[in-house]
Design a protein around this motif. Structure first.
Motif, PDB file in Angstrom:
ATOM      1  N   LEU A   1     -15.015  26.905  58.675  1.00 52.59           N
ATOM      2  CA  LEU A   1     -14.838  28.291  58.224  1.00 52.59           C
ATOM      3  C   LEU A   1     -16.116  29.116  58.345  1.00 52.59           C
ATOM      4  N   SER A   2     -17.171  28.524  58.888  1.00 52.22           N
ATOM      5  CA  SER A   2     -18.457  29.198  59.002  1.00 52.22           C
ATOM      6  C   SER A   2     -18.530  30.035  60.270  1.00 52.22           C
ATOM      7  N   LEU A   3     -19.518  30.919  60.313  1.00 53.43           N
ATOM      8  CA  LEU A   3     -19.736  31.801  61.459  1.00 53.43           C
ATOM      9  C   LEU A   3     -21.214  31.856  61.782  1.00 53.43           C
ATOM     10  N   ALA A   4     -21.519  32.117  63.025  1.00 54.40           N
ATOM     11  CA  ALA A   4     -22.896  32.427  63.406  1.00 54.40           C
ATOM     12  C   ALA A   4     -23.004  33.948  63.459  1.00 54.40           C
ATOM     13  N   ILE A   5     -23.983  34.481  62.770  1.00 46.69           N
ATOM     14  CA  ILE A   5     -24.232  35.919  62.769  1.00 46.69           C
ATOM     15  C   ILE A   5     -25.482  36.157  63.610  1.00 46.69           C
ATOM     16  N   HIS A   6     -25.312  36.898  64.700  1.00 43.52           N
ATOM     17  CA  HIS A   6     -26.408  37.143  65.638  1.00 43.52           C
ATOM     18  C   HIS A   6     -27.022  38.500  65.337  1.00 43.52           C
ATOM     19  N   VAL A   7     -28.210  38.482  64.726  1.00 39.01           N
ATOM     20  CA  VAL A   7     -28.940  39.694  64.368  1.00 39.01           C
ATOM     21  C   VAL A   7     -30.399  39.486  64.764  1.00 39.01           C
ATOM     22  N   PHE A   8     -31.028  40.493  65.306  1.00 43.49           N
ATOM     23  CA  PHE A   8     -32.438  40.407  65.704  1.00 43.49           C
ATOM     24  C   PHE A   8     -32.696  39.242  66.653  1.00 43.49           C
ATOM     25  N   ARG A   9     -31.836  39.025  67.621  1.00 46.16           N
ATOM     26  CA  ARG A   9     -31.973  38.008  68.672  1.00 46.16           C
ATOM     27  C   ARG A   9     -31.853  36.580  68.187  1.00 46.16           C
ATOM     28  N   VAL A  10     -31.481  36.340  66.926  1.00 48.46           N
ATOM     29  CA  VAL A  10     -31.403  34.984  66.385  1.00 48.46           C
ATOM     30  C   VAL A  10     -30.038  34.769  65.743  1.00 48.46           C
ATOM     31  N   PRO A  11     -29.198  33.886  66.297  1.00 49.21           N
ATOM     32  CA  PRO A  11     -27.936  33.576  65.628  1.00 49.21           C
ATOM     33  C   PRO A  11     -28.159  32.571  64.493  1.00 49.21           C
ATOM     34  N   LEU A  12     -27.807  32.977  63.277  1.00 50.53           N
ATOM     35  CA  LEU A  12     -27.955  32.123  62.093  1.00 50.53           C
ATOM     36  C   LEU A  12     -26.589  31.813  61.507  1.00 50.53           C
ATOM     37  N   LEU A  13     -26.485  30.643  60.890  1.00 47.78           N
ATOM     38  CA  LEU A  13     -25.212  30.186  60.354  1.00 47.78           C
ATOM     39  C   LEU A  13     -24.945  30.799  58.985  1.00 47.78           C
ATOM     40  N   ALA A  14     -23.769  31.344  58.812  1.00 49.81           N
ATOM     41  CA  ALA A  14     -23.280  31.802  57.510  1.00 49.81           C
ATOM     42  C   ALA A  14     -22.235  30.779  57.096  1.00 49.81           C
ATOM     43  N   VAL A  15     -22.607  29.904  56.173  1.00 53.89           N
ATOM     44  CA  VAL A  15     -21.741  28.792  55.769  1.00 53.89           C
ATOM     45  C   VAL A  15     -20.786  29.264  54.688  1.00 53.89           C
ATOM     46  N   ALA A  16     -19.535  28.929  54.873  1.00 53.81           N
ATOM     47  CA  ALA A  16     -18.501  29.310  53.906  1.00 53.81           C
ATOM     48  C   ALA A  16     -18.683  28.546  52.594  1.00 53.81           C
ATOM     49  N   ALA A  17     -18.286  29.176  51.500  1.00 55.16           N
ATOM     50  CA  ALA A  17     -18.250  28.490  50.211  1.00 55.16           C
ATOM     51  C   ALA A  17     -16.880  27.847  50.064  1.00 55.16           C
ATOM     52  N   GLY A  18     -16.833  26.746  49.371  1.00 53.67           N
ATOM     53  CA  GLY A  18     -15.572  26.057  49.151  1.00 53.67           C
ATOM     54  C   GLY A  18     -15.823  24.606  48.826  1.00 53.67           C
ATOM     55  N   GLY A  19     -14.827  23.960  48.240  1.00 50.93           N
ATOM     56  CA  GLY A  19     -15.010  22.568  47.828  1.00 50.93           C
ATOM     57  C   GLY A  19     -16.158  22.483  46.843  1.00 50.93           C
ATOM     58  N   PRO A  20     -17.079  21.556  47.043  1.00 48.93           N
ATOM     59  CA  PRO A  20     -18.215  21.464  46.123  1.00 48.93           C
ATOM     60  C   PRO A  20     -19.260  22.554  46.354  1.00 48.93           C
ATOM     61  N   ARG A  21     -19.180  23.255  47.484  1.00 50.82           N
ATOM     62  CA  ARG A  21     -20.156  24.309  47.792  1.00 50.82           C
ATOM     63  C   ARG A  21     -19.719  25.616  47.126  1.00 50.82           C
ATOM     64  N   ARG A  22     -20.530  26.126  46.239  1.00 49.83           N
ATOM     65  CA  ARG A  22     -20.194  27.333  45.488  1.00 49.83           C
ATOM     66  C   ARG A  22     -20.896  28.572  45.999  1.00 49.83           C
ATOM     67  N   GLY A  23     -21.809  28.423  46.908  1.00 55.29           N
ATOM     68  CA  GLY A  23     -22.527  29.577  47.426  1.00 55.29           C
ATOM     69  C   GLY A  23     -23.797  29.126  48.106  1.00 55.29           C
ATOM     70  N   GLY A  24     -24.605  30.060  48.487  1.00 58.46           N
ATOM     71  CA  GLY A  24     -25.849  29.736  49.164  1.00 58.46           C
ATOM     72  C   GLY A  24     -26.543  31.001  49.601  1.00 58.46           C
ATOM     73  N   ALA A  25     -27.449  30.859  50.530  1.00 60.13           N
ATOM     74  CA  ALA A  25     -28.216  32.000  51.013  1.00 60.13           C
ATOM     75  C   ALA A  25     -28.427  31.888  52.500  1.00 60.13           C
ATOM     76  N   LEU A  26     -28.556  33.017  53.153  1.00 62.37           N
ATOM     77  CA  LEU A  26     -28.894  33.072  54.570  1.00 62.37           C
ATOM     78  C   LEU A  26     -30.409  33.176  54.635  1.00 62.37           C
TER      79      LEU A  26
END
Length: 66
Positions: free
Chosen positions: A36-61
């Motif tokens: 369910l995650s996505l790569a967000i390409h901003v400023f020439r660098v694609p970074l992973l935006a990991v979905a929350a769910g299951g034991p994962r309640r959130g996080g940070a980019l």
């Protein structure tokens, strides 16, 4: 009159194209959130935006300065 800034190019890509995909895959306990995650390409660098769910309640980019 406010300054004019050029548009910021942003693209949504498959998660495997993120620079940090392997690092997240190695650290996550529940790998199903990668589907369910996505790569967000901003400023020439694609970074992973990991979905929350299951034991994962959130996080940070986070981007290292290295």
């Amino acid at each position: 009159m406010p300054p004019h800034y050029p548009p910021l190019p942003v693209a949504v890509l498959p998660p495997q194209s993120a620079n940090d995909y392997e690092a997240y895959r190695n650290r996550l306990v529940d790998l199903s959130v990668l589907e369910l995650s996505l790569a967000i390409h901003v400023f020439r660098v694609p970074l992973l935006a990991v979905a929350a769910g299951g034991p994962r309640r959130g996080g940070a980019l986070v981007r290292s300065a290295c």
